[in-house]
Design a protein around this motif. Sequence first.
Motif, PDB file in Angstrom:
ATOM      1  N   VAL A  78       0.826  -1.194   0.000  1.00 21.73           N
ATOM      2  CA  VAL A  78       0.000   0.000   0.000  1.00 21.73           C
ATOM      3  C   VAL A  78       0.864   1.250   0.000  1.00 21.73           C
ATOM      4  CG1 VAL A  78      -1.778   1.272   1.244  1.00 21.73           C
ATOM      5  CG2 VAL A  78      -1.843  -1.208   1.179  1.00 21.73           C
ATOM      6  N   THR A  79       1.840   1.303   0.902  1.00 21.23           N
ATOM      7  CA  THR A  79       2.669   2.496   1.000  1.00 21.23           C
ATOM      8  C   THR A  79       3.890   2.177   1.818  1.00 21.23           C
ATOM      9  OG1 THR A  79       2.720   4.803   1.683  1.00 21.23           O
ATOM     10  CG2 THR A  79       1.471   3.298   3.063  1.00 21.23           C
ATOM     11  N   ASP A  80       4.844   3.060   1.811  1.00 22.12           N
ATOM     12  CA  ASP A  80       6.095   2.834   2.521  1.00 22.12           C
ATOM     13  C   ASP A  80       5.991   3.184   3.990  1.00 22.12           C
ATOM     14  OD1 ASP A  80       9.355   4.150   2.669  1.00 22.12           O
ATOM     15  OD2 ASP A  80       8.825   2.054   2.441  1.00 22.12           O
ATOM     16  N   VAL A  81       5.089   4.094   4.341  1.00 20.55           N
ATOM     17  CA  VAL A  81       4.922   4.487   5.732  1.00 20.55           C
ATOM     18  C   VAL A  81       3.461   4.708   6.033  1.00 20.55           C
ATOM     19  CG1 VAL A  81       7.194   5.561   6.011  1.00 20.55           C
ATOM     20  CG2 VAL A  81       5.333   6.882   5.088  1.00 20.55           C
ATOM     21  N   VAL A  82       3.046   4.399   7.254  1.00 23.23           N
ATOM     22  CA  VAL A  82       1.664   4.582   7.641  1.00 23.23           C
ATOM     23  C   VAL A  82       1.297   6.056   7.703  1.00 23.23           C
ATOM     24  CG1 VAL A  82       0.016   4.216   9.527  1.00 23.23           C
ATOM     25  CG2 VAL A  82       1.582   2.423   8.896  1.00 23.23           C
TER      26      VAL A  82
ATOM     27  N   GLU B 228       4.432  -8.254  11.609  1.00 22.53           N
ATOM     28  CA  GLU B 228       3.443  -7.984  12.637  1.00 22.53           C
ATOM     29  C   GLU B 228       2.085  -7.739  11.990  1.00 22.53           C
ATOM     30  OE1 GLU B 228       5.624  -6.004  16.482  1.00 22.53           O
ATOM     31  OE2 GLU B 228       4.923  -4.648  14.935  1.00 22.53           O
ATOM     32  N   LEU B 229       1.043  -8.262  12.598  1.00 20.28           N
ATOM     33  CA  LEU B 229      -0.317  -7.944  12.193  1.00 20.28           C
ATOM     34  C   LEU B 229      -0.799  -6.753  13.004  1.00 20.28           C
ATOM     35  CD1 LEU B 229      -1.977 -11.479  11.907  1.00 20.28           C
ATOM     36  CD2 LEU B 229      -0.988 -10.077  10.086  1.00 20.28           C
ATOM     37  N   ALA B 230      -1.704  -5.974  12.423  1.00 21.20           N
ATOM     38  CA  ALA B 230      -2.203  -4.793  13.126  1.00 21.20           C
ATOM     39  C   ALA B 230      -3.636  -4.523  12.709  1.00 21.20           C
ATOM     40  CB  ALA B 230      -1.333  -3.576  12.833  1.00 21.20           C
ATOM     41  N   ALA B 231      -4.377  -3.890  13.621  1.00 23.87           N
ATOM     42  CA  ALA B 231      -5.727  -3.398  13.355  1.00 23.87           C
ATOM     43  C   ALA B 231      -5.732  -1.903  13.616  1.00 23.87           C
ATOM     44  CB  ALA B 231      -6.750  -4.114  14.245  1.00 23.87           C
ATOM     45  N   ALA B 232      -6.147  -1.141  12.598  1.00 23.91           N
ATOM     46  CA  ALA B 232      -6.137   0.321  12.696  1.00 23.91           C
ATOM     47  C   ALA B 232      -7.546   0.852  12.518  1.00 23.91           C
ATOM     48  CB  ALA B 232      -5.206   0.922  11.644  1.00 23.91           C
TER      49      ALA B 232
ATOM     50  N   LYS C 108       6.927   3.758  10.595  1.00 24.97           N
ATOM     51  CA  LYS C 108       7.703   4.074   9.395  1.00 24.97           C
ATOM     52  C   LYS C 108       7.868   2.873   8.463  1.00 24.97           C
ATOM     53  CE  LYS C 108       8.418   8.188  11.038  1.00 24.97           C
ATOM     54  NZ  LYS C 108       7.674   9.336  10.471  1.00 24.97           N
ATOM     55  N   ARG C 109       7.327   1.721   8.822  1.00 22.60           N
ATOM     56  CA  ARG C 109       7.539   0.521   8.015  1.00 22.60           C
ATOM     57  C   ARG C 109       6.547   0.433   6.858  1.00 22.60           C
ATOM     58  NH1 ARG C 109       6.810  -3.844  12.601  1.00 22.60           N
ATOM     59  NH2 ARG C 109       5.153  -2.347  13.056  1.00 22.60           N
ATOM     60  N   MET C 110       6.924  -0.377   5.863  1.00 24.49           N
ATOM     61  CA  MET C 110       6.008  -0.690   4.777  1.00 24.49           C
ATOM     62  C   MET C 110       4.909  -1.603   5.320  1.00 24.49           C
ATOM     63  SD  MET C 110       6.738  -2.747   1.211  1.00 24.49           S
ATOM     64  CE  MET C 110       6.720  -4.351   2.027  1.00 24.49           C
ATOM     65  N   TYR C 111       3.669  -1.350   4.913  1.00 21.90           N
ATOM     66  CA  TYR C 111       2.598  -2.260   5.312  1.00 21.90           C
ATOM     67  C   TYR C 111       1.816  -2.692   4.083  1.00 21.90           C
ATOM     68  CZ  TYR C 111      -0.865   1.588   5.057  1.00 21.90           C
ATOM     69  OH  TYR C 111      -1.669   2.616   4.642  1.00 21.90           O
ATOM     70  N   MET C 112       1.129  -3.832   4.235  1.00 24.46           N
ATOM     71  CA  MET C 112       0.370  -4.409   3.134  1.00 24.46           C
ATOM     72  C   MET C 112      -1.003  -4.817   3.641  1.00 24.46           C
ATOM     73  SD  MET C 112       3.429  -6.708   1.411  1.00 24.46           S
ATOM     74  CE  MET C 112       2.820  -6.604  -0.258  1.00 24.46           C
ATOM     75  N   SER C 113      -1.962  -4.847   2.734  1.00 26.17           N
ATOM     76  CA  SER C 113      -3.313  -5.258   3.100  1.00 26.17           C
ATOM     77  C   SER C 113      -3.824  -6.244   2.064  1.00 26.17           C
ATOM     78  CB  SER C 113      -4.250  -4.037   3.180  1.00 26.17           C
ATOM     79  OG  SER C 113      -4.409  -3.451   1.896  1.00 26.17           O
TER      80      SER C 113
ATOM     81  N   MET D 293      -9.279  -1.618   9.771  1.00 28.52           N
ATOM     82  CA  MET D 293      -8.365  -2.064   8.722  1.00 28.52           C
ATOM     83  C   MET D 293      -7.368  -3.058   9.320  1.00 28.52           C
ATOM     84  SD  MET D 293      -7.455   1.302   6.421  1.00 28.52           S
ATOM     85  CE  MET D 293      -6.627   2.143   7.775  1.00 28.52           C
ATOM     86  N   VAL D 294      -7.216  -4.224   8.671  1.00 27.12           N
ATOM     87  CA  VAL D 294      -6.245  -5.231   9.083  1.00 27.12           C
ATOM     88  C   VAL D 294      -5.036  -5.116   8.163  1.00 27.12           C
ATOM     89  CG1 VAL D 294      -5.790  -7.693   9.349  1.00 27.12           C
ATOM     90  CG2 VAL D 294      -8.016  -6.759   9.995  1.00 27.12           C
ATOM     91  N   LEU D 295      -3.848  -4.938   8.766  1.00 25.61           N
ATOM     92  CA  LEU D 295      -2.638  -4.659   8.007  1.00 25.61           C
ATOM     93  C   LEU D 295      -1.525  -5.617   8.417  1.00 25.61           C
ATOM     94  CD1 LEU D 295      -2.657  -0.781   8.541  1.00 25.61           C
ATOM     95  CD2 LEU D 295      -3.601  -2.008   6.576  1.00 25.61           C
ATOM     96  N   GLN D 296      -0.567  -5.810   7.503  1.00 24.09           N
ATOM     97  CA  GLN D 296       0.652  -6.555   7.790  1.00 24.09           C
ATOM     98  C   GLN D 296       1.832  -5.596   7.668  1.00 24.09           C
ATOM     99  OE1 GLN D 296       1.157 -10.046   5.404  1.00 24.09           O
ATOM    100  NE2 GLN D 296      -0.673 -11.062   6.185  1.00 24.09           N
ATOM    101  N   PHE D 297       2.640  -5.485   8.715  1.00 24.90           N
ATOM    102  CA  PHE D 297       3.787  -4.580   8.722  1.00 24.90           C
ATOM    103  C   PHE D 297       5.074  -5.377   8.518  1.00 24.90           C
ATOM    104  CE2 PHE D 297       0.644  -1.882  10.650  1.00 24.90           C
ATOM    105  CZ  PHE D 297       0.985  -0.617  10.193  1.00 24.90           C
ATOM    106  N   TYR D 298       5.872  -4.952   7.536  1.00 22.13           N
ATOM    107  CA  TYR D 298       7.096  -5.644   7.147  1.00 22.13           C
ATOM    108  C   TYR D 298       8.318  -4.873   7.652  1.00 22.13           C
ATOM    109  CZ  TYR D 298       4.503  -8.803   4.122  1.00 22.13           C
ATOM    110  OH  TYR D 298       3.649  -9.776   3.660  1.00 22.13           O
ATOM    111  N   PRO D 299       9.262  -5.552   8.320  1.00 22.59           N
ATOM    112  CA  PRO D 299      10.469  -4.858   8.779  1.00 22.59           C
ATOM    113  C   PRO D 299      11.318  -4.432   7.589  1.00 22.59           C
ATOM    114  CG  PRO D 299      10.684  -7.216   9.118  1.00 22.59           C
ATOM    115  CD  PRO D 299       9.268  -6.978   8.685  1.00 22.59           C
TER     116      PRO D 299
END
Length: 283
Positions: A88-92, A161-165, A193-198, A225-231
């Motif tokens: 989705v983007t490089d940073v939230v 990491e999984l996340a809910a926003a 600041k991490r890349m996240y994906m949905s 929104m359920v997201l996956q954050f990549y290191p």
Amino acid sequence: MRTGAYDSVASLLISLLMMVGIVVGSLFLIWLTGRLMFTQKTVPVELVEFAGRGDHAAGFARDLEPPGPEELEEEMYEPMVEATLEAVTDVVTTQTAALDAIATAAEATVKGGGGMGDSRGPGPEGEGRSDIIPPWERWEIRYTTSGLDPYARQLDYFKIELAAAGGTPLVDYAFNLAKAKPDRRTGKPDDEKRMYMSWQNTGGPLAAFDRQLLGKASIATQRRMVLQFYPKETEMKLLRLEAENAKGRDAREFLKTVFGVRPAGAGYEFFVIEQFFRPPPTM
């Protein structure tokens, strides 16, 4: 003429010497191959700053006035494809306005000031290159798993990491997902600041696995929104893998890269399923 005892003993000794020589030579080759290290030359990865408008309203000028929540609504929902993750983007922080719109309980009624908007494309705010499609617009990741537990082990291996926003001012994270009760924490969207994906298909089985794993960590996902954050380390691995598969082609040609996940040794690895390119640049 008959073979004497001397000839028999001599032949036996010669045969034994030959066998010992073959065995010693084989052991030497095994030892030698274990000592030699064959390494593949790493393709250098260029870190590029991309041009993006951040949370500014889309338009054809450089209006500094931010958009209202209603102006963001159309950009928050896109067509979906089952079992595929899209970067989705490089940073939230580029979607801070969108997260704030979801987090509030009251219906927002204030639109932006009606300015001409920002002529830069979507993505993290910056004045970098606009002739390269950024990773968060060209990457997809396809997971293949036999169940919830193997899927959780894959995410843990890549330190995802999984996340809910949304729904609250903070983002709820879950990690160590293979545990009976995953660990959890909270954080501010502005600190991410991490890349996240949905998931492109929020109704697919793997998207349901993400919600189930968040539920095991006592994190609510309804209307969030359920997201996956990549290191950063994993993001760099994907960049190198993409560049190696492109075999020296110009980054401006990259159109779409589809990654898969497969077992490798005691863990897992990403690999390129397919890669698509644009015509080579003329300049």
